[in-house]
Scaffold this active site. Structure first.
Site, PDB file in Angstrom:
ATOM      1  N   SER A  14      -6.089   4.925   8.683  1.00 43.06           N
ATOM      2  CA  SER A  14      -6.900   4.429   7.208  1.00 43.06           C
ATOM      3  C   SER A  14      -6.256   3.100   6.452  1.00 43.06           C
ATOM      4  CB  SER A  14      -6.782   5.565   6.394  1.00 43.06           C
ATOM      5  OG  SER A  14      -7.127   5.371   5.034  1.00 43.06           O
TER       6      SER A  14
ATOM      7  N   ARG B 298     -12.494  12.788   4.084  1.00 42.87           N
ATOM      8  CA  ARG B 298     -11.150  13.591   4.176  1.00 42.87           C
ATOM      9  C   ARG B 298     -10.928  14.124   2.786  1.00 42.87           C
ATOM     10  NH1 ARG B 298      -7.568   8.892   5.807  1.00 42.87           N
ATOM     11  NH2 ARG B 298      -6.029  10.378   5.525  1.00 42.87           N
TER      12      ARG B 298
ATOM     13  N   HIS C 109       1.020  -1.345  -0.072  1.00 40.63           N
ATOM     14  CA  HIS C 109      -0.226   0.188   0.057  1.00 40.63           C
ATOM     15  C   HIS C 109       0.856   1.164  -0.086  1.00 40.63           C
ATOM     16  CE1 HIS C 109      -4.232   1.450   0.378  1.00 40.63           C
ATOM     17  NE2 HIS C 109      -3.587   2.463   0.989  1.00 40.63           N
TER      18      HIS C 109
ATOM     19  N   ASP D 277     -13.512   3.377   7.089  1.00 45.62           N
ATOM     20  CA  ASP D 277     -12.558   3.923   6.343  1.00 45.62           C
ATOM     21  C   ASP D 277     -13.324   4.251   4.840  1.00 45.62           C
ATOM     22  OD1 ASP D 277      -9.760   4.718   5.499  1.00 45.62           O
ATOM     23  OD2 ASP D 277      -9.864   3.356   3.804  1.00 45.62           O
TER      24      ASP D 277
ATOM     25  N   LYS E 107      -7.577  -1.120   7.068  1.00 44.82           N
ATOM     26  CA  LYS E 107      -8.098  -2.027   5.808  1.00 44.82           C
ATOM     27  C   LYS E 107      -7.102  -3.065   5.681  1.00 44.82           C
ATOM     28  CE  LYS E 107      -7.206   1.377   2.324  1.00 44.82           C
ATOM     29  NZ  LYS E 107      -7.099   2.726   2.999  1.00 44.82           N
TER      30      LYS E 107
END
Ligand code: URA
Length: 447
Positions: free
Chosen positions: A197, A182, A96, A175, A201
Site C-alpha cells: 500500500s 481494509r 510516509h 490502493d 503509491k
C-alpha cells in the site's frame, strides 16, 4: 484502459478470483501473474468488494513471501500512472508513516521541507483502523481540496514546493479502493499489505527519496520493534530495488504523538509546531524526519545538518508561510491560521479523571484511537462520514504524576451516547502505578 492479464495470456486457462482466494486461503504462494490479475480486475470493478475482502483476510492469516510482496507492490503501482516530475528543478522527496494515533507530522513536514527548497509531492491516505489519516485531517480545514486533478496537483507543487492529495483514479487507484476496504474489514495489520500500500503509491509519485516513519508500540499496527523492523526492511528493500534513496526510522507509538487526537484538533496542534512551539515530542519527530528528507534530497551534507536546518525553518516562520500558501492553493480558508476557531469545533467537552494517585505507567494507545473513532473521528463502514470536530486532548503522558480526581484527558464530543462509549474506553486506557517507569526514546532505530 488498464490491460488485463486475461488478454495477455490467451493460451492459458482464464484466471478466476475464486481460485486466487482459495490458493491463498490454503497457504500456497501466488504467482506474480495471479496477483497482478486480481489487483487489476479489482481496480476495474470486475472483482467485487466481498471477494477482495476474503482475499485480504487470507493474506492476513497466511502472509506472503518476498516475491509475492514485490509482485503486489508492483501491481499496486501499475494500477495507475507514475508521475514524471523531472521538470522541477530540485529533488522530489516524501515521507510516509505506517500509521499511528495523533500522528500528524505530514502537515508540518510537507511545508517545512518545501521551505527548505525541495519538492514534496505527497499522496496520503484517510484514517485506517484506529489510526488517523492525513486526508481527513486536511479536510477539516474548511474548503481544503484533497481531490485535485493531476494538472492542478502539478501546478500547486510547482508554485508551493509541496502538494497534498489522496490516491486518485489516475495515481494508485488500487490502493484507493483496497485501503478503504481494509479499513472496515479488519485487514490492516499485515506487513505485506502495508508495504504494498505504502510503496505502491509512493513509487507512483515520481520521487527520488523517501523517509519512512515505521511506528511501533500499543498504538501502531506493529506492536513490537522486531515486527516494525521487519516491515521497515521490507519497504526499504523495495524502494532501493527501484533505485530510490530510502531510510526508515522506527519510532515509538506507546502513547499518542503530541497531545491531540482527532482531525481539527490535530490541525490546531500542527499550527503551533509551525509557529515554532507545540508539543516537544511532535516537534522532535518532525525535525528528525524533515532532517533526513533534506539530507536525502541533497540539500544538506548530513542528517544532523538537516535537523538544524529544519529547526531554523520552523523557528523563522518559513514553514508556516509555505503552509499558508499550500492551504490557499488547495482552496482552504487561510483564516484558520489567525483564528483557529474557524476550524470545526465540538459542542461539548468532558474530563476523564484518574481514580487513584500515582504515575502513568502505561497507555493503551490503540484504545485511545478507537475512542476517537467511536466519537465519530474515524469510520466503521466505508460510507461513514467523519466528524472533524471531535477528539481527545491528552492531559497526562507516560511517566507523568497524577492525583486522584485530576484529568487524564479531555473528550471533545457532539453526542452523549458516543461520549459515554468513548469515556468507558478511555478510563481503561491509562494504568497508574506507584513508581515511575523509565522513559523510552522516541526514535528507536534507523534502518
Ligand atoms: N499507510 C498506508 O498508506 N497504508 C497502510 O497500509 C498503512 C499505513
Amino acid at each position: 484502459m488498464i490491460p488485463t492479464v486475461l488478454q495477455s495470456r490467451p493460451d492459458r486457462v482464464p484466471l478466476r478470483a475464486l481460485d486466487v482466494i482459495a490458493k491463498k486461503r490454503d497457504g500456497r504462494e501466488l504467482s506474480a501473474v495471479e496477483i497482478e490479475y486480481f489487483i487489476q480486475e479489482y481496480t476495474r470493478g470486475e472483482v467485487p468488494d466481498y471477494q477482495a475482502a476474503a482475499w485480504l483476510m487470507a493474506v492476513i492469516c497466511r502472509g506472503m513471501t518476498r516475491a509475492e510482496t514485490a509482485a503486489l507492490t508492483h501491481a499496486m503501482l501499475l494500477s495507475g500512472e507514475t508521475l514524471d516530475l523531472s521538470v522541477y528543478p530540485a529533488a522530489k522527496v516524501d515521507k510516509h508513516s505506517t500509521g499511528g494515533v495523533g500522528d500528524k507530522t505530514s502537515l508540518v513536514i510537507a511545508p517545512l521541507v518545501a521551505a527548505g527548497g525541495l519538492y514534496v509531492p505527497m499522496i496520503s491516505g484517510r484514517g485506517l483502523g484506529h489510526t488517523g489519516g492525513t486526508l481527513d485531517k486536511l479536510e477539516s480545514i474548511p474548503g481544503f481540496n484533497v481531490n485535485l486533478p493531476l494538472k492542478q496537483f502539478r501546478h500547486v507543487l510547482g508554485e508551493c514546493g509541496c502538494a497534498m492529495i489522496g490516491q486518485t483514479a489516475e495515481i494508485a487507484p488500487a490502493d484507493r479502493k483496497l485501503y478503504a476496504l481494509r479499513d472496515v474489514t479488519a485487514t490492516v495489520e499485515s506487513p505485506y499489505l502495508i508495504c504494498a500500500s505504502i510503496m505502491g503509491k509512493k513509487l507512483a509519485e515520481g520521487i527520488d527519496a523517501l523517509v519512512l516513519d515505521v511506528k511501533t508500540g500499543s498504538g501502531a499496527f506493529m506492536k513490537c520493534d522486531e515486527d516494525a523492523a521487519f516491515l521497515a526492511e521490507l519497504m526499504v528493500e523495495t524502494g532501493k530495488s527501484v533505485g530510490k534513496r530510502v531510510v526508515a526510522l522506527i519510532t515509538g507509538m506507546d502513547q499518542p504523538l503530541g497531545i491531540s487526537v482527532g482531525n481539527a484538533l490535530e490541525v490546531m496542534e500542527c499550527m503551533q509546531v509551525l509557529r515554532g512551539g507545540g508539543s516537544e515530542d511532535l516537534r522532535e519527530l518532525c525535525i528528525e524526519l524533515a532532517g533526513w528528507m533534506l539530507y536525502l534530497g541533497g540539500k544538506m551534507q548530513t542528517a544532523e545538518q538537516g535537523r538544524s536546518e529544519a529547526e531554523r525553518l520552523l523557528d523563522s516562520g518559513a514553514a508556516l508561510d509555505k503552509f499558508r500558501k499550500l492551504i490557499e492553493l488547495q482552496g482552504g480558508n487561510v483564516g484558520i491560521l489567525e483564528d483557529p476557531l474557524l476550524l470545526p469545533h465540538s459542542k461539548f467537552t468532558a474530563e476523564i479523571t484518574a481514580d487513584s494517585t500515582g504515575f502513568i505507567g502505561e497507555i493503551n494507545c490503540q484504545t485511545i484511537g478507537n475512542a476517537c473513532v467511536v466519537l465519530g473521528g474515524g469510520r466503521n463502514k466505508k460510507e461513514d462520514a467523519i466528524d472533524p470536530s471531535v477528539g481527545i486532548i491528552m492531559r497526562r503522558r507516560l511517566g507523568d504524576r497524577v492525583a486522584s480526581g485530576e484529568s487524564l484527558c479531555t473528550i471533545h464530543y457532539n453526542s452523549e451516547i458516543q461520549a459515554d462509549e468513548a469515556a468507558a474506553l478511555l478510563r481503561n486506557s491509562f494504568s497508574i502505578s506507584e513508581s515511575v517507569a523509565p522513559k523510552k526514546p522516541l526514535i528507536h532505530r534507523i534502518i
